[in-house]
Design a protein around this motif. Sequence first.
Motif, PDB file in Angstrom:
ATOM      1  N   ALA A 210       0.817  -1.218   0.000  1.00 22.76           N
ATOM      2  CA  ALA A 210       0.000   0.000   0.000  1.00 22.76           C
ATOM      3  C   ALA A 210       0.849   1.266   0.000  1.00 22.76           C
ATOM      4  N   ALA A 211       0.150   2.379  -0.258  1.00 20.58           N
ATOM      5  CA  ALA A 211       0.778   3.698  -0.193  1.00 20.58           C
ATOM      6  C   ALA A 211       0.616   4.212   1.229  1.00 20.58           C
ATOM      7  N   SER A 212       1.569   3.944   2.065  1.00 19.86           N
ATOM      8  CA  SER A 212       1.464   4.258   3.480  1.00 19.86           C
ATOM      9  C   SER A 212       2.151   5.577   3.828  1.00 19.86           C
ATOM     10  N   SER A 213       1.507   6.326   4.730  1.00 16.69           N
ATOM     11  CA  SER A 213       2.083   7.581   5.198  1.00 16.69           C
ATOM     12  C   SER A 213       2.860   7.406   6.506  1.00 16.69           C
ATOM     13  N   SER A 214       2.884   6.206   7.036  1.00 15.35           N
ATOM     14  CA  SER A 214       3.566   5.959   8.301  1.00 15.35           C
ATOM     15  C   SER A 214       4.980   5.454   8.081  1.00 15.35           C
ATOM     16  N   ALA A 215       5.934   6.117   8.715  1.00 15.71           N
ATOM     17  CA  ALA A 215       7.329   5.698   8.585  1.00 15.71           C
ATOM     18  C   ALA A 215       7.538   4.278   9.103  1.00 15.71           C
ATOM     19  N   GLU A 216       6.684   3.867  10.026  1.00  8.33           N
ATOM     20  CA  GLU A 216       6.797   2.510  10.580  1.00  8.33           C
ATOM     21  C   GLU A 216       6.536   1.428   9.537  1.00  8.33           C
ATOM     22  N   SER A 217       5.884   1.807   8.450  1.00 12.44           N
ATOM     23  CA  SER A 217       5.542   0.847   7.407  1.00 12.44           C
ATOM     24  C   SER A 217       6.704   0.555   6.462  1.00 12.44           C
ATOM     25  N   TYR A 218       7.787   1.302   6.610  1.00  8.59           N
ATOM     26  CA  TYR A 218       8.901   1.195   5.678  1.00  8.59           C
ATOM     27  C   TYR A 218      10.094   0.497   6.324  1.00  8.59           C
ATOM     28  N   HIS A 219      10.767  -0.336   5.540  1.00  7.76           N
ATOM     29  CA  HIS A 219      11.910  -1.048   6.112  1.00  7.76           C
ATOM     30  C   HIS A 219      13.223  -0.826   5.381  1.00  7.76           C
TER      31      HIS A 219
END
Length: 123
Positions: free
Chosen positions: A102-111
């Motif tokens: 998804a197109a997430s706005s949360s930095a926690e979603s990125y690795h």
Amino acid sequence: VQLQASGGGLVQAGGSLRLSCAASRRTSSNNGMGWFRQAPGKEREFVAAISWNGGSTSYADSVKGRFTISRDRAKSAVYLQMGSLKPEDTAVYYCAVARGSAASSSAESYHYWGQGTQVTVSS
């Protein structure tokens, strides 16, 4: 996965820049990708994100209507076209690959994160 961001620089207010970010492997092709930025003395903040197939995008309110995110899955690349730049857009811009699609706005979603590219907008 290594991410290489480029395209930053010095531009006058009202000008445009295009940031590019290429992943070193095709592991990003089924993942959402995004751009974040961090200004001196401030927290890192979300700028824009795009879903795995480009069908969904998300923008911070501060850049809506001025920035456009796009991607080229074949090249494992994501782009950020920035227009009507303002001095408050000055920051280091980071690209990132999300864990999901998804197109997430949360930095926690990125690795996976790139090293950042400096954008400076003069008044």
